[in-house]
Design a protein around this motif. Structure first.
Motif, short mmCIF file in Angstrom:
data_model
loop_
_atom_site.label_atom_id
_atom_site.label_comp_id
_atom_site.label_asym_id
_atom_site.label_seq_id
_atom_site.Cartn_x
_atom_site.Cartn_y
_atom_site.Cartn_z
N VAL A 85 1.01 -1.25 0.02
CA VAL A 85 0.02 0.11 -0.05
C VAL A 85 0.92 1.38 0.03
CG1 VAL A 85 -1.81 1.36 1.22
CG2 VAL A 85 -1.74 -1.18 1.35
N PRO A 86 0.63 2.13 -1.04
CA PRO A 86 1.83 3.32 -1.12
C PRO A 86 1.50 4.24 -0.02
CG PRO A 86 0.39 3.07 -3.26
CD PRO A 86 -0.03 2.11 -2.09
N GLU A 87 2.59 4.67 0.48
CA GLU A 87 2.65 5.72 2.01
C GLU A 87 2.25 7.09 1.49
OE1 GLU A 87 5.72 5.18 4.74
OE2 GLU A 87 6.29 3.33 3.78
N ASP A 88 1.76 7.73 2.40
CA ASP A 88 1.51 9.20 2.20
C ASP A 88 1.82 9.56 3.64
OD1 ASP A 88 0.43 11.71 2.29
OD2 ASP A 88 -1.36 11.14 1.14
N LYS A 89 2.69 10.54 3.54
CA LYS A 89 3.58 11.57 4.73
C LYS A 89 2.35 11.71 5.94
CE LYS A 89 6.79 14.99 6.17
NZ LYS A 89 7.64 16.04 5.70
N HIS A 90 1.24 12.31 5.51
CA HIS A 90 0.20 12.78 6.37
C HIS A 90 -0.95 11.61 6.40
CE1 HIS A 90 2.50 16.28 6.75
NE2 HIS A 90 2.37 16.57 5.44
N GLU A 91 -0.71 10.34 5.97
CA GLU A 91 -1.90 9.49 5.80
C GLU A 91 -2.59 9.13 7.35
OE1 GLU A 91 -0.26 5.91 4.38
OE2 GLU A 91 1.17 5.70 5.95
N ASN A 92 -3.73 8.94 7.37
CA ASN A 92 -4.68 8.33 8.44
C ASN A 92 -4.51 7.10 8.07
OD1 ASN A 92 -6.69 7.17 9.99
ND2 ASN A 92 -7.64 9.18 10.32
N ILE A 93 -3.68 6.21 8.59
CA ILE A 93 -3.49 4.65 8.21
C ILE A 93 -4.88 3.87 8.40
CG2 ILE A 93 -2.47 2.53 8.48
CD1 ILE A 93 0.15 4.17 9.37
N SER A 94 -5.70 3.95 9.29
CA SER A 94 -6.76 3.17 9.66
C SER A 94 -7.85 3.53 8.63
CB SER A 94 -7.34 3.23 11.14
OG SER A 94 -6.63 2.87 12.04
N ALA A 95 -7.96 4.90 8.29
CA ALA A 95 -9.12 5.23 7.17
C ALA A 95 -8.63 4.90 5.81
CB ALA A 95 -9.24 6.67 7.35
N HIS A 96 -7.38 4.88 5.62
CA HIS A 96 -6.77 4.88 4.19
C HIS A 96 -6.77 3.20 4.06
CE1 HIS A 96 -4.52 5.00 0.46
NE2 HIS A 96 -3.26 4.48 1.20
N ILE A 97 -6.40 2.48 5.04
CA ILE A 97 -6.30 0.91 4.62
C ILE A 97 -7.71 0.38 4.79
CG2 ILE A 97 -6.18 0.23 7.23
CD1 ILE A 97 -4.24 -1.20 4.17
N HIS A 119 -0.57 0.43 12.04
CA HIS A 119 0.69 1.33 11.86
C HIS A 119 1.71 0.72 11.14
CE1 HIS A 119 3.03 -1.46 14.54
NE2 HIS A 119 1.86 -1.67 15.25
N ARG A 120 2.56 1.35 10.42
CA ARG A 120 3.60 0.90 9.60
C ARG A 120 4.63 0.11 10.21
NH1 ARG A 120 2.66 1.38 3.76
NH2 ARG A 120 1.10 3.29 3.55
N LEU A 121 5.14 -0.79 9.67
CA LEU A 121 6.24 -1.25 10.45
C LEU A 121 7.56 -1.05 9.92
CD1 LEU A 121 4.68 -5.09 10.41
CD2 LEU A 121 4.89 -3.31 12.57
N PRO A 129 6.95 1.03 -0.16
CA PRO A 129 6.06 1.08 0.97
C PRO A 129 6.07 -0.14 2.30
CG PRO A 129 5.10 0.00 -0.92
CD PRO A 129 6.27 0.55 -1.34
N ARG A 130 6.15 0.45 3.40
CA ARG A 130 6.33 -0.43 4.48
C ARG A 130 4.99 -1.22 4.78
NH1 ARG A 130 7.67 3.69 8.90
NH2 ARG A 130 6.34 4.92 7.43
#
Length: 247
Positions: A85-97, A119-121, A129-130
């Motif tokens: 999953v591509p990363e975004d510096k200001h991402e809301n991970i739960s909403a994004h994933i 969370h990213r690992l 992307p992590r």
């Protein structure tokens, strides 16, 4: 636990070496006709007793290690790892994933509220992307996501179970030996299809060695190399799991 097992193995090897040296010196020093020659048989009895005690201790440590592995895997029953999953510096991970998985898996009921923590690992900056650790609030939601993972084919996104270090190493060795298509995981258990098309539940390398092989050699580095490299690559994952995974 692994360090304890290693220490016992080293102690056993050291004991056997020293006892062999002592027994050799004893035989040279005490003639067979000597009144104290029975010291050799006494020594043999003592040596057998100590070796048996060390072997028993080793088995107990192995049992404890297995139980710890079972407990750790049970604490991860609501967790999946999402890769690609591509990363975004200001991402809301739960909403994004939840949106990414919901769209690709055709699972409209999956929302950020379905996720307990994500969370990213690892550390950013390696150009890839992590992986994302996703812990769901409900096991049934996690099972639905896991069961629908085939819908991710061709998207560049994959899902895997969050295996313990021990099971992860066995899984990598199994894939190296039997091929990717004949190895998978199911609720944290490594599954392997042998040459006779029978399915095997594998927890240790010893169980893996017992599976019939059709002698098909999978190209690439050795299993030991694969395991070693994977352990290095995922070291951060396992260290962070001890702090972040909650039962």
């Amino acid at each position: 636990m692994e360090s304890i097992k290693s220490s016992i193995a080293d102690l056993t090897e050291h004991f056997n070496l020293r006892m062999a040296e002592f027994q050799r010196d004893l035989r040279n020093a005490v003639p067979a006709s000597s009144p104290v020659s029975n010291i050799n048989s006494q020594f043999n009895s003592f040596r057998s007793f100590v070796i048996a005690a060390l072997e028993s201790l080793q088995l107990q440590v192995e049992l404890l290690s297995h139980q710890c592995d079972v407990m750790e895997m049970r604490s991860r029953r609501k967790i999946l790892l999402v890769h690609g999953v591509p990363e975004d510096k200001h991402e809301n991970i739960s909403a994004h994933i939840s949106k990414v998985l919901g769209d690709h898996l055709k699972f409209p009921g999956l929302t950020a509220d379905s996720i307990s923590r994500s969370h990213r690992l690892g550390q950013p900056g390696n150009g890839k992307p992590r992986a994302i650790l996703v812990k769901f609030k409900d096991t049934s939601v996690k099972d639905k996501v896991w069961g629908a993972k085939k819908n991710l084919k061709g998207t560049g996104i994959t899902i895997s179970e969050f295996l313990t270090k021990r099971r992860h190493e066995v899984f990598l060795a199994a894939r190296q030996r039997f091929g990717i298509s004949r190895c998978w995981t199911d609720n944290g258990v490594v599954m392997v299809m042998g040459s006779d098309q029978s399915k095997h539940r594998v927890h240790t390398n010893q169980e893996l060695d017992a599976i019939p092989s059709d002698s098909v050699v999978v190209p690439g580095p050795s299993a030991a190399t694969v395991v070693s490299n994977a352990v290095k690559d995922t070291k951060t994952t396992y260290l962070r799991s001890k702090r972040n995974v909650k039962k």
